[in-house]
Design a protein around this motif. Structure first.
Motif, mmCIF file in Angstrom:
data_model
loop_
_atom_site.group_PDB
_atom_site.id
_atom_site.type_symbol
_atom_site.label_atom_id
_atom_site.label_comp_id
_atom_site.label_asym_id
_atom_site.label_seq_id
_atom_site.Cartn_x
_atom_site.Cartn_y
_atom_site.Cartn_z
ATOM 1 N N GLY A 124 35.897 30.741 41.454
ATOM 2 C CA GLY A 124 35.504 30.398 40.096
ATOM 3 C C GLY A 124 35.911 31.436 39.072
ATOM 4 N N SER A 125 35.492 31.202 37.831
ATOM 5 C CA SER A 125 35.924 32.040 36.716
ATOM 6 C C SER A 125 35.411 33.466 36.823
ATOM 7 C CB SER A 125 35.457 31.416 35.393
ATOM 8 O OG SER A 125 34.042 31.302 35.368
ATOM 9 N N SER A 126 34.274 33.668 37.525
ATOM 10 C CA SER A 126 33.725 35.027 37.629
ATOM 11 C C SER A 126 34.669 35.957 38.376
ATOM 12 C CB SER A 126 32.359 34.999 38.322
ATOM 13 O OG SER A 126 32.472 34.547 39.666
ATOM 14 N N VAL A 127 35.420 35.410 39.350
ATOM 15 C CA VAL A 127 36.388 36.225 40.096
ATOM 16 C C VAL A 127 37.517 36.660 39.176
ATOM 17 C CG1 VAL A 127 38.130 36.150 41.918
ATOM 18 C CG2 VAL A 127 35.846 35.229 42.350
ATOM 19 N N LYS A 128 38.069 35.712 38.419
ATOM 20 C CA LYS A 128 39.152 36.042 37.493
ATOM 21 C C LYS A 128 38.669 37.002 36.415
ATOM 22 C CE LYS A 128 40.498 33.030 34.395
ATOM 23 N NZ LYS A 128 41.100 31.825 33.761
ATOM 24 N N ASP A 129 37.473 36.752 35.870
ATOM 25 C CA ASP A 129 36.941 37.612 34.815
ATOM 26 C C ASP A 129 36.708 39.032 35.320
ATOM 27 O OD1 ASP A 129 37.006 35.440 33.139
ATOM 28 O OD2 ASP A 129 34.862 34.988 33.324
ATOM 29 N N CYS A 130 36.242 39.131 36.556
ATOM 30 C CA CYS A 130 36.002 40.448 37.151
ATOM 31 C C CYS A 130 37.329 41.190 37.334
ATOM 32 C CB CYS A 130 35.289 40.282 38.489
ATOM 33 S SG CYS A 130 34.420 41.740 39.052
ATOM 34 N N GLY A 131 38.346 40.467 37.780
ATOM 35 C CA GLY A 131 39.658 41.076 37.926
ATOM 36 C C GLY A 131 40.213 41.554 36.603
ATOM 37 N N LEU A 132 40.067 40.735 35.558
ATOM 38 C CA LEU A 132 40.557 41.111 34.235
ATOM 39 C C LEU A 132 39.821 42.332 33.691
ATOM 40 C CD1 LEU A 132 40.958 37.587 32.577
ATOM 41 C CD2 LEU A 132 42.786 39.246 32.974
ATOM 42 N N LYS A 133 38.569 42.482 34.075
ATOM 43 C CA LYS A 133 37.766 43.599 33.580
ATOM 44 C C LYS A 133 38.183 44.925 34.193
ATOM 45 C CE LYS A 133 32.954 45.051 32.930
ATOM 46 N NZ LYS A 133 31.512 44.681 33.141
ATOM 47 N N TYR A 134 38.553 44.889 35.488
ATOM 48 C CA TYR A 134 38.779 46.145 36.200
ATOM 49 C C TYR A 134 40.234 46.393 36.601
ATOM 50 C CZ TYR A 134 33.713 46.185 36.445
ATOM 51 O OH TYR A 134 32.375 46.187 36.119
ATOM 52 N N VAL A 135 41.136 45.433 36.315
ATOM 53 C CA VAL A 135 42.552 45.601 36.635
ATOM 54 C C VAL A 135 43.346 45.392 35.352
ATOM 55 C CG1 VAL A 135 44.473 44.794 38.058
ATOM 56 C CG2 VAL A 135 42.147 44.693 38.958
ATOM 57 N N HIS A 136 44.348 46.202 35.116
ATOM 58 C CA HIS A 136 45.166 46.053 33.913
ATOM 59 C C HIS A 136 45.776 44.660 33.882
ATOM 60 C CE1 HIS A 136 48.300 46.724 30.921
ATOM 61 N NE2 HIS A 136 47.681 47.838 30.581
ATOM 62 N N ASN A 137 45.763 44.016 32.710
ATOM 63 C CA ASN A 137 46.192 42.618 32.650
ATOM 64 C C ASN A 137 47.690 42.436 32.825
ATOM 65 O OD1 ASN A 137 47.116 43.499 30.182
ATOM 66 N ND2 ASN A 137 45.808 42.174 28.940
ATOM 67 N N ASP A 138 48.461 43.511 32.890
ATOM 68 C CA ASP A 138 49.884 43.398 33.227
ATOM 69 C C ASP A 138 50.114 43.366 34.734
ATOM 70 O OD1 ASP A 138 50.837 43.213 30.695
ATOM 71 O OD2 ASP A 138 51.363 45.325 30.475
#
Length: 417
Positions: A50-64
């Protein structure tokens, strides 16, 4: 922390630490989870989506950073933050293949993300056979790898049979239910007993018999192959449940298995010596392993052909030969020449509709995947290939619309024929 400034997984932690494992191929990884646990670890295959996984990744990993890294790291940190696990009693497992792309570099990205999230004390374990790094409390042994091989073979067989039965089954859901039943049975077997090859081959035959009993309609469906970067190719989390989408659109999914990627990694070690003079000491061992794996694949193919109901996978040595005149075997960043080879393999099998899944901005994938589509189409005019990008900003509806257009073209071609 150790002298390298990251948390150590000690032998004492083995008995009371939970090892969180990100998912990619649910059936394969369930069996692998049981194998890890049979060696005294407490591994848990993550199922959070779900979206929480993607949001968590975006929070802690550079979006590039590439999309698979974002999802894998996001899934791990999202699980830690879910409250289901004690952060002071967990370790995280991630694979490293030794290549020049994500499968070797995610581990440093994960540690950086953990530090940013305040979990720098959580140990990260590398699952690799390349000697990249090790932890004193986590050992990969030859017997463990031997059992993992059968997890790959069993998983590939179940995936192949489910996909060949699912579009034609009279009772909806029967193929998936049977695949789940066999996954549970094999999980129990691999966790509780030694692997005997005679038993493995007997299981192959029993699995084939069970799937052959599923009542199916006699009709033709449009066959659609899936290739691409390994995570977005296989993972429902990474490709927005692509297999399910294609099934509901009336297609039969055809997908080369995980064993091909394992063979590709081993074969590249052999070719490094031939092409670049590298790994001269490792090459003989790589050749032995390669021949062993090819032999196991041949046994499975022979059993499927003798059974006579289902189509088996393509022998890997034939897959290699298909690259001639298209791409050099030295192209091995990411999925390298294998991605091109798998498109040609599908065409060789009569599958002329292909979805090439790629993380947006993945340079190797754009070269060996999207970049090879033109020469492939020029030599195979009837082939219908669509490249689909997956990244945090891509909408599912846009991805599905591109695939629907491909399916519409495939249906029109079928009618005109």
């Amino acid at each position: 922390m150790n002298s390298s400034n990251f948390a150590v997984f000690t032998p004492e932690m083995k008995k009371d630490y939970t090892i969180l494992v990100p998912t990619m191929l649910p059936m394969h990884f369930k069996i692998m989870e049981a194998i890890l646990n049979s060696y005294g670890y407490k591994a848990v295959l993550l199922e959070n989506t779900g979206s929480s996984v993607k949001d968590c990744g975006l929070k802690y990993v550079h979006n590039d950073t590439c999309y698979p890294a974002l999802l894998v790291i996001g899934q791990l940190i999202d699980a830690i933050q879910s409250g289901k696990y004690d952060p002071h009693k967990v370790a995280l497992l991630i694979s490293q293949t030794g290549g020049g792309c994500r499968a070797s570099n995610y581990i440093s990205l994960l540690r950086k993300a953990l530090q940013k999230a305040g979990y720098e004390y959580i140990p990260v374990l590398s699952f690799n056979i390349s000697g990249l790094e090790s932890q004193p409390g986590f050992k990969i042994t030859v017997p463990m790898l031997h059992r993992m091989l059968y997890a790959v073979l069993y998983g590939d067989l179940l995936m192949l049979l489910r996909n060949q039965c699912r579009p034609y089954e009279i009772r909806t859901g029967e193929a998936q239910a049977l695949a789940d039943k066999w996954t549970k049975r094999l999980t129990d077997e691999m966790a509780s007993s030694r692997v005997k090859y005679s038993k493995v081959k007997a299981n192959y035959r029993a699995i084939l018999d069970d799937f052959a009993r599923i009542p199916m309609r006699r009709e033709d469906k449009v066959k659609v192959g899936i290739v691409g970067e390994i995570f977005v190719k296989f993972s429902p989390l990474g490709n927005n449940n692509l297999e399910d989408f294609l099934f509901h659109e009336g297609a039969e999914v055809v997908m080369p298995g995980l064993l091909d990627f394992c063979l590709y990694c081993v074969y590249n070690n052999i070719m490094d010596t031939k092409l670049y003079g590298m790994n001269r000491l490792k090459a003989p061992a790589a050749r032995i392993i390669f021949n062993f794996l090819v032999g196991k694949q041949k046994d499975l193919i022979d059993i499927i052909e003798q059974h006579g109901v289902f189509r088996g996978p393509t022998p890997f040595e034939h897959t290699i030969s298909l690259t001639k005149g298209y791409i050099g075997i030295g192209a091995k960043m990411g999925e390298g020449w294998l991605l091109t080879a798998e498109m040609l393999e599908l065409i060789d099998e009569g599958v002329e509709n292909i979805v090439c899944t790629q993380p947006f901005g993945c340079l190797p994938n754009h070269i060996v995947g999207k970049g090879m589509m033109k020469p492939i189409k020029e030599r195979h005019p009837g082939v219908n290939i669509v490249a689909v990008d997956y990244d945090p900003g891509a909408t599912k509806i846009n991805q599905e619309n591109r695939i629907k257009l491909m399916l519409a073209n495939a249906s029109a071609a079928t009618v005109s024929a």
